[in-house]
Write a protein that holds these residues in place. Structure first.
Motif, PDB file in Angstrom:
ATOM      1  N   SER A  25      62.120 -43.577  38.634  1.00 57.90           N
ATOM      2  CA  SER A  25      63.573 -43.431  38.491  1.00 57.90           C
ATOM      3  C   SER A  25      63.956 -43.206  37.037  1.00 57.90           C
ATOM      4  CB  SER A  25      64.284 -44.684  39.014  1.00 57.90           C
ATOM      5  OG  SER A  25      64.050 -44.846  40.382  1.00 57.90           O
ATOM      6  N   PHE A  26      63.324 -43.959  36.152  1.00 60.91           N
ATOM      7  CA  PHE A  26      63.566 -43.830  34.701  1.00 60.91           C
ATOM      8  C   PHE A  26      63.295 -42.402  34.245  1.00 60.91           C
ATOM      9  CE2 PHE A  26      61.712 -43.909  30.419  1.00 60.91           C
ATOM     10  CZ  PHE A  26      62.663 -44.623  29.690  1.00 60.91           C
ATOM     11  N   LEU A  27      62.167 -41.850  34.664  1.00 55.26           N
ATOM     12  CA  LEU A  27      61.791 -40.496  34.260  1.00 55.26           C
ATOM     13  C   LEU A  27      62.768 -39.456  34.807  1.00 55.26           C
ATOM     14  CD1 LEU A  27      57.943 -40.822  34.845  1.00 55.26           C
ATOM     15  CD2 LEU A  27      59.081 -40.624  32.620  1.00 55.26           C
ATOM     16  N   LEU A  28      63.152 -39.605  36.065  1.00 57.81           N
ATOM     17  CA  LEU A  28      64.080 -38.646  36.670  1.00 57.81           C
ATOM     18  C   LEU A  28      65.439 -38.681  35.992  1.00 57.81           C
ATOM     19  CD1 LEU A  28      63.183 -39.081  40.438  1.00 57.81           C
ATOM     20  CD2 LEU A  28      62.845 -37.033  39.039  1.00 57.81           C
ATOM     21  N   ARG A  29      65.928 -39.893  35.699  1.00 57.11           N
ATOM     22  CA  ARG A  29      67.235 -40.011  35.040  1.00 57.11           C
ATOM     23  C   ARG A  29      67.229 -39.407  33.646  1.00 57.11           C
ATOM     24  NH1 ARG A  29      67.215 -44.973  37.467  1.00 57.11           N
ATOM     25  NH2 ARG A  29      66.707 -46.057  35.541  1.00 57.11           N
ATOM     26  N   ARG A  30      66.076 -39.307  33.056  1.00 54.16           N
ATOM     27  CA  ARG A  30      65.984 -38.737  31.712  1.00 54.16           C
ATOM     28  C   ARG A  30      65.573 -37.268  31.715  1.00 54.16           C
ATOM     29  NH1 ARG A  30      66.206 -43.638  31.975  1.00 54.16           N
ATOM     30  NH2 ARG A  30      67.023 -44.956  30.335  1.00 54.16           N
ATOM     31  N   GLY A  31      65.680 -36.668  32.892  1.00 55.10           N
ATOM     32  CA  GLY A  31      65.499 -35.228  32.969  1.00 55.10           C
ATOM     33  C   GLY A  31      64.101 -34.730  33.270  1.00 55.10           C
ATOM     34  N   ALA A  32      63.211 -35.606  33.683  1.00 52.04           N
ATOM     35  CA  ALA A  32      61.861 -35.156  34.031  1.00 52.04           C
ATOM     36  C   ALA A  32      61.917 -34.253  35.258  1.00 52.04           C
ATOM     37  CB  ALA A  32      60.952 -36.356  34.313  1.00 52.04           C
ATOM     38  N   ASP A  33      61.046 -33.275  35.284  1.00 52.22           N
ATOM     39  CA  ASP A  33      60.926 -32.393  36.441  1.00 52.22           C
ATOM     40  C   ASP A  33      60.422 -33.236  37.619  1.00 52.22           C
ATOM     41  OD1 ASP A  33      60.092 -30.590  38.403  1.00 52.22           O
ATOM     42  OD2 ASP A  33      59.249 -29.180  36.961  1.00 52.22           O
ATOM     43  N   PRO A  34      61.161 -33.264  38.723  1.00 54.66           N
ATOM     44  CA  PRO A  34      60.732 -34.084  39.867  1.00 54.66           C
ATOM     45  C   PRO A  34      59.309 -33.776  40.331  1.00 54.66           C
ATOM     46  CG  PRO A  34      62.964 -33.276  40.218  1.00 54.66           C
ATOM     47  CD  PRO A  34      62.446 -32.604  38.978  1.00 54.66           C
ATOM     48  N   CYS A  35      58.869 -32.528  40.132  1.00 59.65           N
ATOM     49  CA  CYS A  35      57.509 -32.149  40.531  1.00 59.65           C
ATOM     50  C   CYS A  35      56.450 -32.782  39.620  1.00 59.65           C
ATOM     51  CB  CYS A  35      57.350 -30.637  40.506  1.00 59.65           C
ATOM     52  SG  CYS A  35      58.417 -29.795  41.690  1.00 59.65           S
ATOM     53  N   GLU A  36      56.856 -33.223  38.439  1.00 62.61           N
ATOM     54  CA  GLU A  36      55.902 -33.779  37.481  1.00 62.61           C
ATOM     55  C   GLU A  36      55.924 -35.299  37.392  1.00 62.61           C
ATOM     56  OE1 GLU A  36      56.146 -32.028  33.631  1.00 62.61           O
ATOM     57  OE2 GLU A  36      56.163 -29.988  34.390  1.00 62.61           O
ATOM     58  N   VAL A  37      56.859 -35.944  38.078  1.00 66.65           N
ATOM     59  CA  VAL A  37      57.028 -37.392  37.934  1.00 66.65           C
ATOM     60  C   VAL A  37      55.762 -38.157  38.315  1.00 66.65           C
ATOM     61  CG1 VAL A  37      58.283 -39.404  38.823  1.00 66.65           C
ATOM     62  CG2 VAL A  37      59.535 -37.392  38.041  1.00 66.65           C
ATOM     63  N   GLU A  38      55.138 -37.816  39.431  1.00 63.95           N
ATOM     64  CA  GLU A  38      53.933 -38.539  39.847  1.00 63.95           C
ATOM     65  C   GLU A  38      52.813 -38.377  38.816  1.00 63.95           C
ATOM     66  OE1 GLU A  38      53.408 -40.858  42.235  1.00 63.95           O
ATOM     67  OE2 GLU A  38      55.558 -40.632  42.568  1.00 63.95           O
ATOM     68  N   ASP A  39      52.649 -37.160  38.282  1.00 68.24           N
ATOM     69  CA  ASP A  39      51.640 -36.938  37.241  1.00 68.24           C
ATOM     70  C   ASP A  39      51.951 -37.775  36.003  1.00 68.24           C
ATOM     71  OD1 ASP A  39      50.298 -35.136  38.825  1.00 68.24           O
ATOM     72  OD2 ASP A  39      51.202 -33.371  37.893  1.00 68.24           O
ATOM     73  N   MET A  40      53.222 -37.841  35.647  1.00 65.39           N
ATOM     74  CA  MET A  40      53.619 -38.609  34.474  1.00 65.39           C
ATOM     75  C   MET A  40      53.368 -40.103  34.686  1.00 65.39           C
ATOM     76  SD  MET A  40      57.068 -36.480  33.568  1.00 65.39           S
ATOM     77  CE  MET A  40      57.436 -37.166  31.969  1.00 65.39           C
ATOM     78  N   LYS A  41      53.664 -40.588  35.893  1.00 65.89           N
ATOM     79  CA  LYS A  41      53.403 -42.005  36.190  1.00 65.89           C
ATOM     80  C   LYS A  41      51.901 -42.294  36.090  1.00 65.89           C
ATOM     81  CE  LYS A  41      55.338 -43.375  40.049  1.00 65.89           C
ATOM     82  NZ  LYS A  41      56.082 -43.519  41.303  1.00 65.89           N
ATOM     83  N   GLN A  42      51.081 -41.374  36.604  1.00 66.42           N
ATOM     84  CA  GLN A  42      49.633 -41.561  36.502  1.00 66.42           C
ATOM     85  C   GLN A  42      49.201 -41.591  35.042  1.00 66.42           C
ATOM     86  OE1 GLN A  42      47.510 -38.704  38.891  1.00 66.42           O
ATOM     87  NE2 GLN A  42      48.289 -39.548  40.799  1.00 66.42           N
TER      88      GLN A  42
END
Length: 171
Positions: A25-42
């Protein structure tokens, strides 16, 4: 983490369960590409696994969200180095304006984030927990009350006081 010390993998797995949704949620609210959120969390949790001293991190929540913010900044910098392709136009034929992320804006964002985390750390633990569960993990007031074993009215009171405290410090 009471009892026997957990292995690093077990500790990280518990942290993924506890904070994974909030970090997404933090990443999405700050403009992260939804397609990249899982990769970023990893990437965030992989950084934690690489550390040999996971159990000695005093503020694991702060560490995770700072790491998430750093990954967002790094990806933004890399995106700035790539050429921008304008693929769409507005209805009147004028290209849409692009809101660029300048180094100054990144620095200001980092400073605001640091101030926010520092302000959270100044709050009483229960109040901070309620704010994090509500605003970051997106729990409802009832869910928070059940999880913490307190009344909904106490959750609402602590939320009100916590938001008032944050507003006073961050305004």
């Amino acid at each position: 983490m009471d009892g026997e010390p957990q292995s690093t993998d077990d500790a990280v797995s518990a942290l993924v369960d506890r904070y994974g949704r909030a970090i997404g949620s933090f990443l999405l609210r700050r403009g992260a590409d939804p397609c990249e959120v899982e990769d970023m969390k990893q990437e965030i949790f992989a950084a934690l696994v690489r550390r040999s001293d996971v159990h000695t991190i005093d503020n694991i929540e702060g560490y995770l969200f700072r790491t998430a913010n750093n990954i967002l900044v790094d990806r933004s910098r890399r995106a700035l180095r790539r050429p921008v392709l304008v693929t769409g136009e507005t209805f009147d034929g004028i290209p849409a304006a692009v809101d660029e992320i300048s180094p100054e804006r990144i620095a200001l964002g980092r400073e605001r984030y640091r101030l926010f985390v520092d302000t959270l750390q100044e709050m009483p633990e229960r109040q901070r927990t309620i704010i994090v569960l509500s605003r970051i993990e997106e729990f409802s007031g009832r869910e928070i009350a059940l999880q913490l074993g307190i009344s909904l009215s106490l959750v609402e009171k602590e939320m009100h006081n916590g938001l008032k405290f944050l507003k006073a410090r961050l305004s």
